[in-house]
Write an enzyme that holds these catalytic residues in place. Structure first.
Site, mmCIF file in Angstrom:
data_model
loop_
_atom_site.group_PDB
_atom_site.id
_atom_site.type_symbol
_atom_site.label_atom_id
_atom_site.label_comp_id
_atom_site.label_asym_id
_atom_site.label_seq_id
_atom_site.Cartn_x
_atom_site.Cartn_y
_atom_site.Cartn_z
ATOM 1 C CD GLU A 167 8.123 -4.183 -10.415
ATOM 2 O OE1 GLU A 167 9.337 -4.193 -10.619
ATOM 3 O OE2 GLU A 167 7.559 -4.968 -9.636
ATOM 4 C CB CYS A 199 0.017 -3.182 -4.424
ATOM 5 S SG CYS A 199 1.352 -2.373 -3.532
ATOM 6 C CB CYS A 259 11.401 5.187 -3.508
ATOM 7 S SG CYS A 259 10.871 5.843 -1.907
ATOM 8 C CB CYS A 305 13.518 1.745 3.190
ATOM 9 S SG CYS A 305 12.394 3.078 3.664
ATOM 10 C CB CYS A 309 12.773 -0.932 0.049
ATOM 11 S SG CYS A 309 11.620 -0.620 -1.305
ATOM 12 C CD GLU A 356 5.927 8.326 1.844
ATOM 13 O OE1 GLU A 356 4.728 8.690 1.945
ATOM 14 O OE2 GLU A 356 6.406 7.363 2.480
ATOM 15 C CB SER A 403 1.323 2.338 2.806
ATOM 16 O OG SER A 403 2.487 1.948 3.510
ATOM 17 C CG LEU A 436 6.901 0.858 13.265
ATOM 18 C CD1 LEU A 436 6.810 2.344 13.525
ATOM 19 C CD2 LEU A 436 6.159 0.082 14.359
ATOM 20 C CG ASN A 457 10.019 -11.161 -2.090
ATOM 21 O OD1 ASN A 457 10.084 -12.373 -2.145
ATOM 22 N ND2 ASN A 457 10.006 -10.399 -3.162
ATOM 23 C CB CYS A 509 1.598 -7.648 -1.549
ATOM 24 S SG CYS A 509 0.858 -6.058 -1.211
#
Length: 411
Positions: free
Chosen positions: A121, A138, A145, A149, A152, A202, A233, A256, A336, A379
């Site tokens: 995406e 973005c 990934c 996390c 996410c 990542e 990022s 973070l 989100n 985002c």
């Protein structure tokens, strides 16, 4: 050696007499020029026996005029155009879904490679700025990934593979092209003003492809973007942050999301390998480069606000202590929610209070405005129409269901 150069060698070999059948010869894959950096493309032309300045000419046609047909490249000889047509292509990833929000946000889902589940995406977010309209894209760097996390949605889909340079740059190419499909070639202008490598994956775990893609973004023969307007990022791959110091000068952002190791181990598992002390030290080394033209004057700190998890006053105080010696700007991101997410979004009042604490301590702290909610495109939380190539999402949903059942039985 890059995959593109390897492909060129394969094409050259295929043009030599061989016992293979015509069908096998026709099956030779063309070289995709879309993702090549200028040094890679210069070597490509030199290997063809051409002058390396042809690289700059072709890059301008691709990235500034958004031309994919070699026949339209009018300052290149007909003979060279014919040669390029035979062995090369300019091919962006296939768009399988696109949606444009009423607030100007645009979202694409691209198919990369083979398979229905090979999807990524990309989201473009417009915003008014003192310098004019800003369009920030973005970009994703991986299919899925591996970091998982806990907040996410992408991590719940597992990891499939890295994106190629062409697949990364193709997202930027398509976003620009979406504004000028009906504009005459010589009147086309680049529309995307900023890029953030904050999409799926990542970036520092796909280092070489991401590095060369950012070089294309900065190249005056391609997108000519300011290094302050290209941001990478990372969740905290410390050795690669140190490698970036030597390789490129772009803005750095850190996902973070927690101000202490215990909580960050839970939310961002890579913290177990590279704890906060190592991460903050790497950030300090990254911005140590002097010079007015450097984009490394500060690090952007991204912090997703999770209700009752990382949004207490003591967390804000821990942030102040953690970042006191790191020049930084803090971006608070309202969470989100996605289906079966184990977290909720912090209340508006809680987020504002958190911001005030940090601002009063002298930090530049902003709250990210949610955009594109009507097309599921906020985002930082690319919630998805991404096929699950592993059993991670299924296992995760099962775990949530089991936890809910235990709570009901105990209640």
């Amino acid at each position: 050696m890059s995959t593109e150069v390897v492909a060129v060698s394969a094409v050259s070999a295929a043009q030599q007499p061989s016992p293979s059948t015509p069908a096998q010869q026709n099956a030779v894959e063309k070289v995709n020029l879309l993702g090549m950096s200028r040094p890679q493309m210069e070597k490509f032309f030199e290997d063809m026996g051409e002058k390396k300045f042809r690289a700059g000419q072709v890059m301008k046609w691709i990235h500034q005029f958004f031309v994919t047909d070699f026949a339209e490249m009018t300052n290149i000889s007909g003979k060279l155009r014919e040669k390029l047509e035979k062995i090369c292509e300019i091919k962006a990833p296939e768009v399988v879904h696109k949606n444009y929000s009423k607030d100007g946000t645009r979202k694409w889902v691209f198919r990369v490679g083979d398979g229905e589940g090979s999807l990524v995406e990309t989201v473009l977010i417009p915003a008014e700025h003192r310098s004019g309209l800003r369009r920030t894209l973005c970009i994703s760097s991986q299919v899925g990934c591996a970091l998982d996390c806990s907040f996410c949605s992408t991590g719940k889909q597992g990891f499939q593979r890295d994106l190629t340079q062409a697949e990364i740059i193709g997202q930027l190419w398509m976003a620009n092209y979406s504004y000028m499909e009906d504009v005459p070639v010589l009147e086309r202008e680049r529309s995307v003003t900023n890029v953030v490598m904050m999409g799926m994956g990542e970036p520092l775990l796909n280092y070489d492809a991401v590095l060369n893609s950012m070089r294309v973004m900065l190249d005056d023969f391609a997108y000519g973007m300011s290094k302050r307007r290209v941001t990478l990022s990372t969740s905290g791959v410390v050795p690669k942050i140190d490698q970036m110091v030597k390789d490129i000068d772009v803005a750095l952002a850190i996902s973070l999301h927690a101000p202490n190791n215990e909580l960050r181990n839970e939310l961002v598992p890579i913290n177990k390998k590279y704890p906060l002390e190592q991460l903050i030290a790497a950030c300090q080394r990254y911005i140590a480069k002097d010079g007015n033209e450097s984009s490394r004057k500060h690090v952007t700190i991204e912090y997703v606000m999770l209700d009752g998890v990382n949004d207490h006053p003591e967390h804000a105080q821990q942030m102040i202590k953690l970042l006191k010696n790191l020049p930084s700007k803090i971006n608070l991101i309202p969470f989100n929610p996605f289906p079966h997410a184990p977290y909720g979004r912090s209340s508006r009042n809680r987020i504002i209070s958190f911001q005030k604490t940090l601002s009063d301590a002298g930090f530049v702290c902003t709250i990210r405005q949610t955009r594109g909610d009507d097309i599921d495109a906020a985002c930082g939380q690319l919630v998805g129409q991404v096929a699950d190539r592993t059993r991670r999402a299924e296992q995760w949903k099962k775990k949530i269901a089991q936890s809910n059942e235990i709570m009901r039985s105990q209640g």
